[in-house]
Design a protein around this motif. Structure first.
Motif, PDB file in Angstrom:
ATOM      1  N   ASP A   1      -4.281  -5.908   7.830  1.00 21.25           N
ATOM      2  CA  ASP A   1      -3.581  -4.738   8.357  1.00 21.25           C
ATOM      3  C   ASP A   1      -2.103  -4.808   7.972  1.00 21.25           C
ATOM      4  OD1 ASP A   1      -5.904  -3.876   9.509  1.00 21.25           O
ATOM      5  OD2 ASP A   1      -5.405  -4.528  11.539  1.00 21.25           O
TER       6      ASP A   1
ATOM      7  N   GLN B   1      -5.453   1.055  10.936  1.00 18.13           N
ATOM      8  CA  GLN B   1      -4.904  -0.229  10.514  1.00 18.13           C
ATOM      9  C   GLN B   1      -3.503  -0.490  11.051  1.00 18.13           C
ATOM     10  OE1 GLN B   1      -6.148   2.205   8.681  1.00 18.13           O
ATOM     11  NE2 GLN B   1      -7.560   1.451   7.116  1.00 18.13           N
ATOM     12  N   SER B   2      -2.751   0.558  11.355  1.00 19.87           N
ATOM     13  CA  SER B   2      -1.357   0.377  11.758  1.00 19.87           C
ATOM     14  C   SER B   2      -1.170   0.333  13.279  1.00 19.87           C
ATOM     15  CB  SER B   2      -0.491   1.500  11.171  1.00 19.87           C
ATOM     16  OG  SER B   2      -0.903   2.767  11.662  1.00 19.87           O
TER      17      SER B   2
ATOM     18  N   THR C   1     -10.187  -0.047   3.571  1.00 18.76           N
ATOM     19  CA  THR C   1      -9.283  -1.196   3.493  1.00 18.76           C
ATOM     20  C   THR C   1      -9.910  -2.490   3.996  1.00 18.76           C
ATOM     21  OG1 THR C   1      -8.427  -0.637   5.677  1.00 18.76           O
ATOM     22  CG2 THR C   1      -7.249   0.267   3.776  1.00 18.76           C
TER      23      THR C   1
ATOM     24  N   LEU D   1      -3.139   5.457   7.440  1.00 16.20           N
ATOM     25  CA  LEU D   1      -3.561   4.160   7.984  1.00 16.20           C
ATOM     26  C   LEU D   1      -3.541   4.153   9.514  1.00 16.20           C
ATOM     27  CD1 LEU D   1      -1.704   1.748   5.516  1.00 16.20           C
ATOM     28  CD2 LEU D   1      -4.063   2.555   5.372  1.00 16.20           C
TER      29      LEU D   1
ATOM     30  N   GLY E   1      -6.149   9.229   7.188  1.00 11.18           N
ATOM     31  CA  GLY E   1      -6.638   8.266   8.157  1.00 11.18           C
ATOM     32  C   GLY E   1      -7.847   8.758   8.937  1.00 11.18           C
TER      33      GLY E   1
ATOM     34  N   THR F   1       0.856  -1.191   0.000  1.00  8.54           N
ATOM     35  CA  THR F   1       0.000   0.000   0.000  1.00  8.54           C
ATOM     36  C   THR F   1       0.886   1.233   0.000  1.00  8.54           C
ATOM     37  OG1 THR F   1      -1.765  -1.142   1.209  1.00  8.54           O
ATOM     38  CG2 THR F   1      -1.803   1.260   1.241  1.00  8.54           C
TER      39      THR F   1
END
Length: 243
Positions: free
Chosen positions: A183, A203-204, A178, A200, A142, A61
């Motif tokens: 992730d 997700q991160s 996403t 992100l 984000g 990504t």
């Protein structure tokens, strides 16, 4: 949403996300306009995508344009939008031939219709590919993503299709751009800056981060492989401790 790996999972990262920073400074060091650096950065993307399979990376990504990048000069923004259109037109065939599946995340409302059509066409063209999954974040932030997800989720509650008591982190993740992706295991930022720049955020939460000094146009497949290789040396406990 992925919080942990099984003990028999591969030691390398399955999903790598990259904040491609340093194009402008790379160009300025050479006495060239910033768009010259963005063009060089776009060419670098191909090399990194090609390096993913040999490094065990299934998902890549990349952060191409943030919701904050509209604050740049009109000339630079217009140039970037033209670059995105040309990149898709130029690379579509080769990406498809190489077995790369392409997705785009971000809010498409502010993007011009021609670019959105090219994005849609590339997603459709590559929808059956599975060798590598390339996700390109354009007009992405984000906080904006989570806000849009929360609005969609609230609408589902309002319509009676979702009970508010059933809303949890797992539910929210299904409304994110996403939602079909794992992730990221590893997030890389080039150019020496040590911040995540609204990329992100949700997700991160359990991602490893690597900040490298190299400007993006100089970030080679060899260096990418070295950074990915370092991931396997890290002790990932996801908030727990080993017995």
């Amino acid at each position: 949403m992925t919080d942990k790996k099984s003990e028999d999972a591969p030691s390398g990262p399955r999903h790598v996300a990259i904040i491609m920073d340093g194009n402008g400074r790379w160009a300025q060091k050479r006495g060239r306009p910033r768009l010259f650096g963005h063009q060089a950065g776009a060419r670098r993307v191909r090399e990194i995508v090609e390096a993913c399979p040999e490094n065990g990376v299934k998902y890549l990504t990349i952060f191409a344009f943030s919701t904050e990048n509209w604050k740049r000069t009109q000339t630079e923004v217009a140039g970037l939008m033209t670059l995105f259109r040309r990149y898709i037109q130029k690379e579509a065939h080769d990406l498809h031939k190489a077995g790369v599946r392409v997705r785009f995340i971000g809010d498409r409302i502010k993007l011009d219709d021609k670019l959105v059509c090219l994005m849609d066409d590339l997603e459709l063209l590559t929808s059956g590919n599975d060798k590598c999954h390339l996700t390109i974040a354009i007009n992405y932030g984000g906080r904006d993503e989570v806000t849009r997800a929360a609005k969609r989720m609230a609408y589902e509650v309002e319509q009676g299709r979702l009970r508010h008591e059933d809303v949890d982190a797992e539910t929210l993740s299904k409304f994110l751009d996403t939602h079909v992706l794992p992730d990221p295991d590893l997030v890389i930022r080039t150019s020496g800056e040590a911040r995540i720049s609204n990329f992100l955020l949700w997700q991160s939460a359990y991602s490893e981060y690597e900040f490298v000094d190299t400007l993006w146009p100089d970030f080679t497949a060899e260096e990418f492989g070295k950074v990915v290789g370092k991931y396997g040396t890290r002790d990932r406990r996801f908030g727990g401790v080993k017995a």
